[in-house]
Design an enzyme around this catalytic site. Sequence first.
Site, short mmCIF file in Angstrom:
data_model
loop_
_atom_site.label_atom_id
_atom_site.label_comp_id
_atom_site.label_asym_id
_atom_site.label_seq_id
_atom_site.Cartn_x
_atom_site.Cartn_y
_atom_site.Cartn_z
N HIS A 198 76.91 21.23 65.83
CA HIS A 198 76.21 22.51 65.65
C HIS A 198 76.15 22.90 64.19
O HIS A 198 75.26 23.61 63.76
CB HIS A 198 76.87 23.60 66.51
CG HIS A 198 76.49 23.49 67.94
ND1 HIS A 198 77.30 22.95 68.88
CD2 HIS A 198 75.32 23.79 68.57
CE1 HIS A 198 76.68 22.94 70.05
NE2 HIS A 198 75.48 23.45 69.89
N GLU A 439 71.64 18.48 80.52
CA GLU A 439 72.40 17.95 79.38
C GLU A 439 73.74 17.35 79.82
O GLU A 439 74.54 16.94 78.99
CB GLU A 439 72.61 19.03 78.32
CG GLU A 439 73.24 20.31 78.83
CD GLU A 439 73.38 21.38 77.75
OE1 GLU A 439 73.26 21.07 76.56
OE2 GLU A 439 73.63 22.55 78.12
N ASP A 463 73.83 17.21 73.95
CA ASP A 463 74.96 17.05 74.88
C ASP A 463 74.75 15.90 75.84
O ASP A 463 75.72 15.24 76.23
CB ASP A 463 75.20 18.35 75.65
CG ASP A 463 76.01 19.34 74.82
OD1 ASP A 463 77.03 18.91 74.24
OD2 ASP A 463 75.61 20.51 74.72
N CYS A 510 64.69 20.43 74.15
CA CYS A 510 65.07 21.27 73.01
C CYS A 510 66.24 20.67 72.23
O CYS A 510 66.73 21.25 71.28
CB CYS A 510 65.41 22.68 73.46
SG CYS A 510 66.80 22.75 74.59
#
Length: 591
Positions: A198, A439, A463, A510
């Site tokens: 992240h 995910e 993920d 995404c």
Amino acid sequence: MPEKEPQEIMLRGIGGSPGICIGKAYLVDKEGVDVMPKYSVSGKQLEAEKKRFKAAVKKAVDELHHIINDTPEELRENAKILETHAVLLKDKMLYGRTIETIEQEQINAEWALRKVVMSIKPLFEGMGDAYLRDRAEDVANVSDRIFKHLTGAGCVDIGSINKRVILVARDLSPAETSQIQLERVMGFVTDSGGRASHTSIIARSLEIPAVLGLDRATSIIQNDDIIVVDGTSGTVVVNPSEETLAEAETRKSQFEARRALYARSGHLPAKTKDGLEMAVMGNIELPEEVVAVRDRGGDGIGLYRTEFQYLARSSFPTEDELFENYKDVVEVIPDKPVTIRTLDINGDKAVAYTAEQEENPVLGLRAIRYCLKKPNVFLTQLRAILRAAHYGQVRILLPLISQIEEIIETKKLLAQAARSLKKDGLPHQDRIPVGVMIEVPSAAIMADAIAKEVDFFSIGTNDLIQYTMAIDRGNRNVAYLYNPITPAVLRLIKHITEAAQHNHIPVFMCGEMAGESIYAPILVGMGVNELSTNPQAIPVVKNAIRMLNVEQARKFVDELLKLTTTDQIERLMDSTYGSLLNNGNHMKWER
Ligand code: PEP
Ligand code: MG
């Protein structure tokens, strides 16, 4: 004698966010609480040492009370654990015995506290009663809080930097990165981390170059060293020669010119040569980023990571605070979809005040699991989302779904939130599209059944790769396995898109794979209906789509899916891309 020029050193890491910056290094000294000072104290120092310990405990207690008082009424239940911690801080066993240990053994407060914790933790851990066993965690949590105040270690105060620098740190958490102020920080480099962490995702959103996973950057680079950070190639040059500097300046201007060229065509639709129009949306972490998405030509928000509003603070936000933030985003693009993802905390986005400490947080009480366990926290957010939906086109996205039951339970809570809003007479939208992140491999496997419960899928490759390949997405040691085009991941994506198509629901992506234009032929060929990425990649991805022909892309994917190694897949991509592209286009294909 003339002073010797410092030697130029080249470091290689992982490109976290593209672009080049040149400037002075600013070392973030973040030792964490693991590095514990050990020293003896005697005579008069003993009193001072005990006072220092008491002051640290007081700060810890004040901090906890502050958090508890700031917790909104409806979430007070969740703050109960912190009240236990506040009591524990002053407990004789911890507080009294640490003071005694400082006195009797004549050692510093950190050392004494560590000794006491080591002696009482096993007592709790060995207890038969599960409730008492869990108190061992509380002891650890409370002592960490005291350590933090004793050593002064805590969050990096990025806000206090007052010159324009490049940050050099062992690690930066996503919360710390999200506090970077662009007028002060040009870019950053870290010893740890990987491309899908992240931390690098936020760097890409902020549009600042970043190189991660450098291993020893903090021991090689010194404060005020001049460094060149190239986030595209993943390299850092320390003490660059005149020649290297000149060359880096040229590459920097070329990069910026290329980006500006793409940006100019950002508002044109992403239509393939044979007429398929794909929406390319933006991912955001903070409400203000919606402006960058709009300005880069984004067709809406495909992923709003709402957890960042929970991270850099000391207590849960209230429903009104959440609502105002969501409404701010929706009102910038009222005619375009805004996909609000519900809270995805824990994992690598730990929230200090939730007091949940786990051995394997990435496999723990993260995202939807946390929300379903804390329905009050969840309902607060669901109400805020439904209220914001009154002002535009909001859709809701549930993260980390691993079984259908989670969707069913969430839908009940959503209906409950709508009923309560009606009762309160607050403007809101009763029904909004509900989608899930695919995910987790179990959700991918069950995609056919899940599709019957939801309005859309959004594939979260970050993920999905992590859990499919069993690699920590932020771990540099296994970064070589982190590749969206491994055959297993490609086959899973195909399986998900087919399940969506059979059930007539749209499938979006995404995860970061969507923002790498090199993968556009694969995603178009697989039938992904909409892509969402960091704002700066929107024009680049749109440009890539414009060069494609859907039929050709499908045939290419058919061939790709027959292959069984990543190497073969890469070779086929290399050899086929020339013919997939419209070479008459003046823009180059680029990552
Ligand atoms: C993903 O996992 O691909 C995703 C988009 O979510 P996040 O990166 O926030 O985990
Ligand atoms: Mg995810």
